[in-house]
Design a protein around this motif. Structure first.
Motif, PDB file in Angstrom:
ATOM      1  N   PHE A 153       0.832  -1.211   0.000  1.00 54.82           N
ATOM      2  CA  PHE A 153       0.000   0.000   0.000  1.00 54.82           C
ATOM      3  C   PHE A 153       0.866   1.261   0.000  1.00 54.82           C
ATOM      4  O   PHE A 153       0.500   2.275  -0.613  1.00 54.82           O
ATOM      5  CB  PHE A 153      -0.943  -0.005   1.203  1.00 54.82           C
ATOM      6  N   ARG A 154       2.017   1.201   0.672  1.00 53.18           N
ATOM      7  CA  ARG A 154       2.907   2.360   0.685  1.00 53.18           C
ATOM      8  C   ARG A 154       3.472   2.627  -0.712  1.00 53.18           C
ATOM      9  O   ARG A 154       3.562   3.785  -1.156  1.00 53.18           O
ATOM     10  CB  ARG A 154       4.040   2.120   1.675  1.00 53.18           C
ATOM     11  N   LEU A 156       2.023   1.730  -3.534  1.00 56.71           N
ATOM     12  CA  LEU A 156       0.895   2.213  -4.347  1.00 56.71           C
ATOM     13  C   LEU A 156       0.635   3.685  -4.075  1.00 56.71           C
ATOM     14  O   LEU A 156       0.358   4.458  -5.009  1.00 56.71           O
ATOM     15  CB  LEU A 156      -0.347   1.375  -4.033  1.00 56.71           C
ATOM     16  N   TRP A 157       0.739   4.088  -2.818  1.00 59.76           N
ATOM     17  CA  TRP A 157       0.558   5.493  -2.463  1.00 59.76           C
ATOM     18  C   TRP A 157       1.650   6.350  -3.087  1.00 59.76           C
ATOM     19  O   TRP A 157       1.373   7.453  -3.592  1.00 59.76           O
ATOM     20  CB  TRP A 157       0.557   5.644  -0.947  1.00 59.76           C
TER      21      TRP A 157
END
Length: 375
Positions: A153-154, A156-157
């Motif tokens: 998720f990091r 992707l962010w």
């Protein structure tokens, strides 16, 4: 396909070139100077969808098997602690067999399957020692899974918000090419790859290249000491984890309380963890990069390593833009699939220019066909 064995084919070619002092074996090989980024669309095939679902299923199966095994180990550890506490408070005249039966009925939170599994370890001291090591391994693996999911998720962010194009597409590449494949087969056993004799030199060079302290003698010595210390610790964790998983899987396999499907799922999970110690696809891909960018000495210099990183980033950008910005309604989906599944074969297809049939190659093919007809 010429329809003849490769040994006869090889003999025909050898007879053709044996009179040449320096045969040109690589006349068909030309490296594309731009790395083939203008041919990104050529590497898409429908089979990529199949391999994407294989990857996704592997991730789900591996994460589920890790959580299930570590939950069993945790429950076994809790059961053992409760049993030890019960031994202290109960009278010393009670036999261990009756005491354990009492504990089995008291501990309603524990399943009969878990109690039966670790009952196979008859010696209480050995059982306590095994479960103490197991709970440490379980804590490490579950923490790694959580950290890996958070890392996805990091990345992707970072891809969605970074104003630096290199940072954004590098994060996208690492998410699909490193994080997801790692989740598909990771366990603490895989840490042995960090100390593998054939890989540790490359790991050491990459580790030093990421730090500015390597320019100083003291800094280089500290980095080297830290690197080899951590590799020793990682190897110790890997060996301990392998021992724990082998014992736990064996106990499940011989326990009559465990369903056959669960037994063999545990065996397949252990085999998957062992096979995933070294990601062969990434290793083959890295070997192609070493051939193309590292030069004759086959060692990355700073500029060569940077050029490799830029090429990887550019390939990811071209894949994303070529598909996600196309008129195809499945374009974004195809970009995700291709970013997840492109491998060393696709890399070779991009780097080597398509071969045109030259007269020399055609004549060689005719000579081989005539040789086949004669045989």
């Amino acid at each position: 396909d010429l329809g003849i064995p490769s040994s006869q084919f090889s003999r025909a070619i050898y007879d053709r070139v044996r009179a040449e002092a320096l045969p040109n074996f690589l006349r068909h090989l030309r490296i594309d100077p731009d790395g083939g980024i203008d041919r990104i669309l050529d590497i898409w095939t429908p089979s990529k969808v199949f391999w994407f679902f294989v990857l996704a299923a592997s991730v789900v199966f591996n994460v589920a098997s890790i959580l299930a095994l570590n939950w069993t180990l945790t429950q076994g550890y809790i059961d053992n602690v409760k049993e030890s506490m019960t031994v202290v408070v109960n009278t010393r005249t009670a036999s261990m067999k009756n005491l354990h039966l009492n504990v089995s009925h008291v501990n309603a939170g524990l399943s009969q399957q878990e109690v039966d599994i670790f009952d196979s370890i008859q010696d209480p001291e050995s059982r306590s020692e095994f479960l103490s090591i197991a709970i440490l391994m379980a804590t490490f693996e579950v923490s790694w899974v959580v950290a890996s999911i958070f890392g996805i998720f990091r990345k992707l962010w970072a891809f969605r918000t970074s104003t630096c194009e290199f940072t954004a597409f590098t994060a996208l590449r690492r998410m699909f090419q490193e994080s997801l494949p790692a989740l598909s087969a990771f366990s603490a056993i895989a840490l042995i790859a960090k100390a593998h004799p054939s890989l540790i030199v490359h790991e050491y060079q990459e580790y030093l290249a990421k730090s500015r302290w390597r320019r100083y003698c003291a800094g280089s010595a500290m980095l080297s000491a830290w690197f080899f210390l951590t590799r020793f610790l990682l190897a110790a964790v890997a060996v301990s984890s392998f021992a724990v998983k082998v014992v736990a899987t064996g106990l499940k396999l011989i326990s009559p309380a465990v369903r056959p499907v669960v037994k063999w799922a545990a065996v397949v999970a252990l085999l998957n963890n062992c096979m995933g110690c070294i990601t062969v696809g990434n290793l083959l891909q890295e070997r192609i990069f070493l051939f193309v960018f590292a030069g004759q000495d086959s060692e990355f210099q700073d500029d060569e390593r940077a050029l490799r990183n830029v090429y990887q980033c550019r390939i990811s950008r071209e894949i994303w833009n070529a598909f996600s910005q196309s008129d195809d309604r499945w374009g974004t989906w195809k970009a995700i699939v291709l970013l997840s599944t492109w491998d060393h074969c696709d890399l070779q297809r991009l780097l080597i220019e398509p071969v045109e049939i030259t007269p020399s190659i055609a004549s060689r093919g005719r000579s081989v066909r005539s040789f086949r007809d004669e045989t």
